[in-house]
Design a protein around this motif. Structure first.
Motif, PDB file in Angstrom:
ATOM      1  N   HIS A   1       0.645  -6.831  -7.069  1.00  0.00           N
ATOM      2  CA  HIS A   1       1.801  -7.148  -6.230  1.00  0.00           C
ATOM      3  C   HIS A   1       1.538  -8.226  -5.185  1.00  0.00           C
ATOM      4  CE1 HIS A   1       3.801  -3.569  -7.851  1.00  0.00           C
ATOM      5  NE2 HIS A   1       2.657  -2.929  -7.664  1.00  0.00           N
TER       6      HIS A   1
ATOM      7  N   ASP B   1      -9.105   1.733  -7.112  1.00  0.00           N
ATOM      8  CA  ASP B   1      -7.715   2.053  -7.481  1.00  0.00           C
ATOM      9  C   ASP B   1      -6.738   1.342  -6.558  1.00  0.00           C
ATOM     10  OD1 ASP B   1      -8.390   3.996  -9.544  1.00  0.00           O
ATOM     11  OD2 ASP B   1      -9.035   5.283  -7.888  1.00  0.00           O
ATOM     12  N   ILE B   2      -7.039   1.346  -5.259  1.00  0.00           N
ATOM     13  CA  ILE B   2      -6.152   0.725  -4.283  1.00  0.00           C
ATOM     14  C   ILE B   2      -6.096  -0.789  -4.487  1.00  0.00           C
ATOM     15  CG2 ILE B   2      -5.795   0.289  -1.825  1.00  0.00           C
ATOM     16  CD1 ILE B   2      -5.202   3.160  -2.597  1.00  0.00           C
TER      17      ILE B   2
ATOM     18  N   VAL C   1      -0.820   7.100  -1.539  1.00  0.00           N
ATOM     19  CA  VAL C   1      -0.948   6.718  -0.129  1.00  0.00           C
ATOM     20  C   VAL C   1       0.085   7.423   0.741  1.00  0.00           C
ATOM     21  CG1 VAL C   1      -0.775   4.801   1.505  1.00  0.00           C
ATOM     22  CG2 VAL C   1      -2.004   4.493  -0.661  1.00  0.00           C
TER      23      VAL C   1
ATOM     24  N   PHE D   1      -4.175  -1.813  -7.635  1.00  0.00           N
ATOM     25  CA  PHE D   1      -2.720  -1.717  -7.437  1.00  0.00           C
ATOM     26  C   PHE D   1      -2.210  -2.912  -6.637  1.00  0.00           C
ATOM     27  CE2 PHE D   1       1.008  -0.370  -5.014  1.00  0.00           C
ATOM     28  CZ  PHE D   1       1.807   0.189  -6.007  1.00  0.00           C
ATOM     29  N   CYS D   2      -2.919  -3.266  -5.570  1.00  0.00           N
ATOM     30  CA  CYS D   2      -2.508  -4.401  -4.730  1.00  0.00           C
ATOM     31  C   CYS D   2      -2.519  -5.704  -5.526  1.00  0.00           C
ATOM     32  CB  CYS D   2      -3.429  -4.518  -3.518  1.00  0.00           C
ATOM     33  SG  CYS D   2      -3.218  -3.209  -2.293  1.00  0.00           S
TER      34      CYS D   2
ATOM     35  N   ARG E   1       3.550   1.733  -1.381  1.00  0.00           N
ATOM     36  CA  ARG E   1       4.160   1.958  -2.690  1.00  0.00           C
ATOM     37  C   ARG E   1       3.202   2.640  -3.669  1.00  0.00           C
ATOM     38  NH1 ARG E   1       6.041  -4.091  -3.438  1.00  0.00           N
ATOM     39  NH2 ARG E   1       6.354  -3.487  -5.630  1.00  0.00           N
ATOM     40  N   HIS E   2       1.925   2.709  -3.299  1.00  0.00           N
ATOM     41  CA  HIS E   2       0.959   3.397  -4.156  1.00  0.00           C
ATOM     42  C   HIS E   2       1.242   4.900  -4.100  1.00  0.00           C
ATOM     43  CE1 HIS E   2      -2.793   4.942  -5.769  1.00  0.00           C
ATOM     44  NE2 HIS E   2      -3.167   3.719  -6.104  1.00  0.00           N
TER      45      HIS E   2
ATOM     46  N   THR F   1      -8.712   9.332  -5.538  1.00  0.00           N
ATOM     47  CA  THR F   1      -8.339   7.917  -5.466  1.00  0.00           C
ATOM     48  C   THR F   1      -9.401   7.145  -4.685  1.00  0.00           C
ATOM     49  OG1 THR F   1      -5.999   8.496  -5.512  1.00  0.00           O
ATOM     50  CG2 THR F   1      -6.570   6.295  -4.719  1.00  0.00           C
TER      51      THR F   1
ATOM     52  N   LEU G   1       0.822  -1.208   0.000  1.00  0.00           N
ATOM     53  CA  LEU G   1       0.000   0.000   0.000  1.00  0.00           C
ATOM     54  C   LEU G   1       0.856   1.258   0.000  1.00  0.00           C
ATOM     55  CD1 LEU G   1      -2.765  -1.104   2.543  1.00  0.00           C
ATOM     56  CD2 LEU G   1      -3.101  -0.656   0.106  1.00  0.00           C
TER      57      LEU G   1
END
Length: 540
Positions: A505, A497-498, A463, A501-502, A459-460, A493, A457
């Motif tokens: 990864h 979106d979160i 955040v 992104f997760c 790395r977003h 955001t 998180l």
């Protein structure tokens, strides 16, 4: 009997109780005119500081305070907080530093449980202290501290700290502890469930951990140390004693303000500072227009939850060298360090940051560290994958919990201190925390490390802060729930979106199933209060 034991016994000539009190005596003697204290417009050298500590000890002694008596203090990072770390134990009394963000009920409990005879308190906290004193049948003697750098608040006592020092003798013959096992301080745990526990430190442990800080960090003589770490937290990780031993300069800071920190670093050429990851995060996220270039070497020691690799990398890019340590209240603060190897310097910034996120290896002053099965105490394989609990033993483990023999026995079961932290041990012997026992998420029978999810998180790009806790789920038992604070300019955001992104990864079962946006609750030391987030997650 060995020939080396015949007639050779400990004598005053060859055996003296270890105590950090010796540090200020030596420093004042050898480097008396070197700078000791910087606080706003206040400047004091080591001779002046030593005299003030002796005056405090003398004045308390004259008022009947002595060996085994508790002296509580409610102080921010100001010179008086340094002075009590020496003046109080100089008469055999026990220093109890109170968390300045506690409520009246918690403060009253600690004053009563610790049987405080004296309370030294800053005027800033007059309201909560007045309420706490009102809850006590036998309140302690109150001494009022009027910090010229604050200038607000109300006195709670006619006895002023500076007037008290004027009563004391600057040449007071203070007491060396009769036994190094003698208590030097009392620190209360956070008490997120039930009443807080009183952790008792002894002179030997304080002495050794203070030296361990220097050995681990290689601070050298005359460091300029900025107090970004609350001095009430584990006695400032023993740094009041460490910096004094090295004839360093204590630069005080009442409140952690990132822009002010950068200003003090440049103004006084600060060489060292400590804090929780949030301190580093604050420096990284100072508005570009307010950032100041750092033109000299600065070292930052960080502890708490593992700092995300992105944060470590960004701070190092600013010119601040990060050392990651780990510890608990029960072990005098930090006792493990991610000890650095020269060959790692050749790696990329991102790779170095990921290495530094590990909690590392034991201090030279900690005798035992292992990752083991919580039930059998059998060490886990050093494969970087098998999770166990971190256990410790040695001279820098607390005496025990005050008036709580059951909790002490439980914490020391099997001859090791049970930390409650879950970790893996890598093939090189370095420890890396995966979670607290109470924080691990078990979803559909799979263990999920909240720290791993939080690392992603962070790395977003949107955040600023993140924390992950378990949310009850009828199908899976528990699923990850992410609480996120967004940076300025990223209000658009959303949860999708979160999660998207997760997904790039993390394995699917580790993805946050719920994302909540807003500010995160924190302790006074900057640690995110996950127990509050767990309560919120249960009712979502």
């Amino acid at each position: 009997m060995s020939i080396f034991e015949q007639g050779l016994v400990p004598l005053p000539v060859n055996h003296v109780a270890l105590s950090p009190l010796s540090f200020i005596e030596r420093t004042a003697s050898v480097y008396g005119h070197y700078p000791a204290v910087i606080h706003g417009n206040i400047r004091r050298d080591w001779q002046d500081t030593y005299k003030r500590c002796r005056r405090l000890a003398s004045a308390l002694d004259a008022r009947g305070i002595g060996k085994g008596d508790t002296v509580a203090v409610m102080l921010p990072n100001i010179p008086a907080m340094l002075e009590v770390h020496f003046g109080v134990p100089m008469i055999g009394a026990v220093l109890n530093t109170l968390n300045v963000r506690l409520d009246a009920q918690a403060i009253a409990f600690m004053l009563e449980h610790g049987e405080a005879k004296v309370l030294i308190t800053d005027r800033e906290f007059h309201a909560v202290i007045r309420e706490a004193l009102g809850l006590l049948a036998n309140p302690p003697l109150v001494i009022d501290v009027d910090d010229p750098e604050y200038g607000e608040g109300q006195p709670l006592s006619e006895l002023d700290y500076e007037a008290l020092l004027d009563e004391g003798d600057p040449q007071f013959a203070w007491q060396w502890p009769e036994d190094e096992w003698q208590a030097i301080s009392l620190n209360y745990t956070s008490g997120t469930t039930g009443n807080p526990k009183g952790v008792v430190y002894h002179h030997r442990g304080a002495y050794l951990n203070a030296l361990g800080n220097q050995m681990t960090w290689a601070m050298g003589n005359h460091p300029v140390y900025l107090w970004t770490l609350p001095m009430f937290h584990c006695n400032g990780w023993c740094y009041p004693w460490t910096v004094t031993a090295l004839a360093g300069t204590h630069v005080f800071l009442r409140r952690v303000e990132p822009q002010k920190i950068l200003g003090l670093i440049n103004q006084h050429r600060v060489s060292h500072l400590c804090g929780a990851p949030i301190v580093l995060n604050g420096l990284v996220n100072v508005p570009e227009a307010a950032k100041m270039a750092i033109d000299h070497p600065v070292a930052a020691m960080v502890a708490g939850a593992a700092p995300p690799a992105k944060v470590i990398g960004a701070v190092e890019a600013m010119g601040i060298k990060v050392t990651h340590v780990y510890g608990l209240t029960e072990v005098y603060g930090p006792v493990t360090v991610c000890a650095w190897h020269a060959e790692w310097d050749a790696r990329s910034l991102d790779e170095r940051a990921r290495i530094k996120a590990r909690q590392g290896v034991r201090y030279p002053t900690l005798e035992g560290l292992m990752v083991a099965d919580p039930q059998t105490l059998q060490p886990v394989p050093s494969d970087g994958e098998t999770i166990g609990e971190i256990f410790m033993r040695g001279n820098t483990v607390m005496k025990g919990y005050l008036k709580n023999p059951d909790a002490t026995r439980e914490a020391f079961a099997g001859g090791w201190f049970h930390t409650g932290d879950l970790a893996v041990q890598h093939p090189d012997g370095y420890v890396e925390i995966r979670d607290r026992l109470k924080d691990i998420i078990i979803s559909g029978g799979e263990n999920i490390s909240t720290i791993e999810v939080e690392g992603v998180l962070y790395r977003h790009p949107a955040v600023l802060e993140a924390a992950v806790v378990a949310r009850p789920d009828e199908k899976w038992g528990e699923t990850p729930c992410a609480f996120v604070t967004l940076k300025e300019g990223f209000a658009d955001t959303g949860e999708a979106d979160i999660v998207r992104f997760c997904r790039e990864h993390l394995a699917g079962f580790k993805l946050p199933k719920t994302v909540v946006f807003g500010e995160l609750p924190k302790t006074s030391t900057g640690k995110i209060q996950k127990y509050l987030l767990r309560e919120r997650a249960r009712v979502l």
